[in-house]
Design a protein around this motif. Structure first.
Motif, mmCIF file in Angstrom:
data_model
loop_
_atom_site.group_PDB
_atom_site.id
_atom_site.type_symbol
_atom_site.label_atom_id
_atom_site.label_comp_id
_atom_site.label_asym_id
_atom_site.label_seq_id
_atom_site.Cartn_x
_atom_site.Cartn_y
_atom_site.Cartn_z
ATOM 1 N N ALA A 150 0.344 -1.291 -0.122
ATOM 2 C CA ALA A 150 0.187 0.181 -0.009
ATOM 3 C C ALA A 150 1.074 1.207 0.058
ATOM 4 N N HIS A 178 3.799 1.651 -1.613
ATOM 5 C CA HIS A 178 4.113 2.174 -2.466
ATOM 6 C C HIS A 178 3.509 2.343 -3.614
ATOM 7 N N ILE A 179 2.102 3.019 -3.286
ATOM 8 C CA ILE A 179 1.148 2.979 -4.541
ATOM 9 C C ILE A 179 1.212 5.238 -4.439
ATOM 10 N N ASP A 180 1.357 5.153 -6.096
ATOM 11 C CA ASP A 180 1.805 6.445 -5.674
ATOM 12 C C ASP A 180 1.362 7.563 -4.950
ATOM 13 N N ASP A 181 0.142 7.629 -5.392
ATOM 14 C CA ASP A 181 -1.057 8.312 -4.486
ATOM 15 C C ASP A 181 -2.208 7.919 -4.529
ATOM 16 N N LEU A 182 -2.205 7.501 -3.008
ATOM 17 C CA LEU A 182 -3.621 7.350 -2.622
ATOM 18 C C LEU A 182 -5.045 7.719 -2.984
ATOM 19 N N GLU A 183 -4.924 9.033 -2.273
ATOM 20 C CA GLU A 183 -5.982 9.242 -1.938
ATOM 21 C C GLU A 183 -6.532 10.060 -3.079
ATOM 22 N N SER A 184 -6.126 10.175 -4.120
ATOM 23 C CA SER A 184 -6.401 10.719 -5.766
ATOM 24 C C SER A 184 -7.286 8.852 -5.952
ATOM 25 N N ALA A 185 -6.440 8.128 -5.543
ATOM 26 C CA ALA A 185 -6.537 6.418 -6.014
ATOM 27 C C ALA A 185 -7.615 6.549 -5.308
ATOM 28 N N LEU A 186 -8.456 6.469 -3.708
ATOM 29 C CA LEU A 186 -9.079 6.556 -3.432
ATOM 30 C C LEU A 186 -10.948 6.958 -4.279
ATOM 31 N N GLY A 187 -10.054 8.783 -4.285
ATOM 32 C CA GLY A 187 -11.396 9.462 -4.987
ATOM 33 C C GLY A 187 -11.864 9.230 -5.681
ATOM 34 N N ARG A 188 -10.928 9.170 -6.811
ATOM 35 C CA ARG A 188 -11.420 8.605 -8.630
ATOM 36 C C ARG A 188 -12.263 7.392 -8.412
ATOM 37 N N SER A 189 -11.723 6.731 -7.654
ATOM 38 C CA SER A 189 -12.339 4.885 -7.525
ATOM 39 C C SER A 189 -13.968 5.259 -7.224
#
Lengths: 435, 435
Positions: A267, A269-280
């Motif tokens: 987790a 290592h993932i680039d930008d978790l906050e953005s990933a959560l926002g987009r999904s």
């Protein structure tokens, strides 16, 4: 004029490129084995045709190789040495290391090499926003020209090395797609009823299933050819296999700390978790919001656009079920899959009606106090529901009009005859006498 | 009044359930080991508290067990035999086979058992639309009551057997989540720069990455406990491992037909491919459409809502980048992540302004021809940009008003003082004299 040969230009992406360049005004020659096909296609897309690859390579300023991956190495070895000095050699293979190195090795003296990977299929309409990867080894004049051409078409250009490209693609196409296909095959083998499992599931699970379905529904021959042609994919498969087994054994052996450590590390290592959560989150809510909007429209008029055919259906929303809806228009009912339609906004619906309903033009003359401003009146009429457009035809203040008054004649266009009553109601409501 | 004990009701889902039931008017008692916490929480959520589980079980009409999975079997064995005849025993464990069977085996004579799995976390606000699975073995009177209660709360109820539930969950939570975590761990191990890889990728790959990120960001202890407690998950892991290896070997061995056959078969098994493609297309386009809308709003006013905090930002869109945007309000600029905001529609923006901007009330009196209809005038004023509401205060046709005319006084509410000019422009435009 620059002469461009597209080797394998009779179909697929090669054909798309040939047509695109011909439309841009280049002198394009396509090659392909089947003469009947070649002549037919070249006529249709406005290019020349020959079944003689060597001739095409010898006489062109630019040679673009667009043949199946497994055929690419031999075509390069055959044609690259024949090209004339000062010319440009490109390929469009989706794996770059082998083709890039072969082109440089075999190209005749004075030939510039610009390997490319256009990351789109032949169904797109323009290059606007599409990604093209270039892996040139020198910063030559042809490279500059290609770059500027793509830039002018608003393409997203990535310049990198063949090795980095292939390593990235081993994850992008190699690992993720392969793991998704494996999940689908596992569900098949476990004989789980996917439809039944959706009932138990959260929106994110449903989106996961939809994505797995999408990847698994790809052309299996294409997936196979990508999986076999990128040498880094083997490494990705092996590493995944090891990783999965280590995690699986941690679960089987009750190694809680080991599992938690590995998962937390991944987790991080993932680039930008906050953005990933926002987009999904947005992707999920886009799907559920639509249902919520429709819930409130049952019994009312709704406009729906089919997401593939683009066809618009307008009618009264009679029934809404989890998977489909029923639209009633006049005396017929249409059943539509919820997943395949999107709701038109009020503005989109009005625009559609304007373009599809018969428009009728009406004139109205009314008597206003003489200080009235025809432009304000016309703008207010234009704002009415059902009115498409309105204009001032005439203003008149003569013998037939009472002192201190003015007659204004409007012409307006409607797609719904009820709007005529609305216009009259507005004018009368402000105290004007309709003549 | 029905007395309900929530064993483990001082935190997590147990606390949520206790609070929810107390608000519905039930007499709720929570238990938990830590007395300080228990007394604090019970005070806050309006329930009783005891650290004596046995006492709670002996004296309640309903006992709901909400303790960690690994502690559930012993708690059932300890409390189920103590319950009084005619009472109801429930649990909320996410794996149902073991707890369902233990509750039936250990429950005292005359106690009804209704095992449940609420498929949501303690952050939800109501049961509306949430999924609750029930796995009762008898169709008793308590089961009917529970069913009706949930139905009344608009819950989506699934009634099934513990075995089917656990098999479904072995895929829903067991296999897919585990495979996604494995993909993330593999990318980590291969040392691929995820952010860099997104540049090479299609929108569907980015959505895949976002989903993988989302799953991997879950609480690893919770994932571990789910993976270890459902006995069907082991089978799912093993089957996945076999399937992945078979497919991997087909690629390594060049078995094209074998791979194509396996992939096509997996695709066939998927319930409704067309819908899956439609939904995933919509999810993807929801994300790109938003950017397209914003592109056209640069330099103009825009309203954005933060998807987590719900905070609305209204200002001039100054700058739009792939990952963020800058909004200018008065003299300050705010930088916002694109992934975390959604665009307000024109109607939402107007509603927000109505609720957040200071509203001012204005009166206007104007002279109309006497046939004017005040209701039409007021409706037209209400439709103006910037006007929140309008009403007729007075109509007057006396000595100060010319013959054949009428004076109408309107009161209207605006959030933007420019609207005052718009109202005056409208009235004057129709030839009315403002008094």
């Amino acid at each position: 004029m620059v002469k461009i040969a597209v080797i394998g230009g009779t179909r697929g992406l090669g054909r798309w490129i040939a047509k695109f360049l011909a439309e841009k005004g280049f002198d394009v020659l396509i090659t392909g084995r089947n003469v009947t096909d070649g002549e037919l296609v070249s006529k249709k897309i406005g290019t020349g045709y020959t079944n003689n690859n060597s001739l095409a390579a010898e006489t062109s300023d630019v040679v673009i190789i667009s043949v199946p991956i497994h055929a690419t190495p031999n075509i390069i070895k055959e044609l690259a040495p024949l090209m004339k000095p000062g010319s440009l050699l490109m390929d469009v293979t989706s794996v770059k290391e082998e083709s890039s190195h072969l082109m440089e090795q075999y190209a005749a003296e004075g030939v510039e090499v610009v390997p490319s990977h256009p990351m789109f299929g032949p169904r797109i309409r323009s290059l606007d926003g599409q990604v093209v990867v270039l892996t040139p080894s020198v910063d030559g004049s042809w490279y500059t020209k290609v770059y500027k051409f793509l830039e002018h078409e608003n393409t997203r250009i990535i310049v990198t090395t063949p090795e980095i490209h292939d390593r990235m693609m081993s994850i992008v196409q190699g690992l993720t797609h392969f793991a998704y296909v494996s999940i689908a095959a596992t569900i098949d083998r476990l004989d789980i009823d996917i439809k039944e499992s959706r009932k138990f599931a959260s929106p994110i699970y449903n989106l996961m299933l939809d994505t797995i379905a999408r990847i698994t529904a790809q052309n299996p021959y294409l997936v196979y050819s990508i999986q076999t042609s990128n040498k880094y994919i083997k490494d990705a498969h092996e590493t995944f296999n090891e990783t999965f087994n280590e995690l699986k054994n941690m679960i089987a052996d009750g190694d809680e700390e080991g599992f938690v450590h590995a998962m937390s590390n991944a987790a991080k290592h993932i680039d930008d978790l906050e953005s990933a959560l926002g987009r999904s989150d947005k992707a999920i809510s886009a799907l559920s919001e639509e249902v919520n909007i429709l819930k409130n429209l049952v019994g009312r008029e709704v406009g729906l656009k089919h997401i593939y055919s683009g066809k618009v259906h307008v009618g009264m929303l009679e029934e809404l079920k989890p998977e489909f809806l029923v639209l009633k228009l006049n005396n017929s009912s249409t059943k539509l899959k919820l997943s395949n339609v999107e709701i038109l906004t009020d503005k989109e619906l009005k625009d559609w009606k304007i373009n599809n309903y018969p428009l009728r033009s009406y004139d109205v003359s009314a008597v206003f106090p003489e200080s009235a401003d025809p432009e304000v009146v016309v703008a207010t009429v234009q704002g009415l529901e059902g009115v498409v457009d309105a204009e001032v035809m005439d203003t008149y203040s003569g013998s037939q009009i009472p002192e201190g008054s003015i007659s204004i004649t409007l012409r307006y266009l409607v797609f719904d005859d009820d709007a005529v009553l609305e216009v009259e109601k507005l004018l009368k409501g402000f105290g004007c006498q309709i003549r």
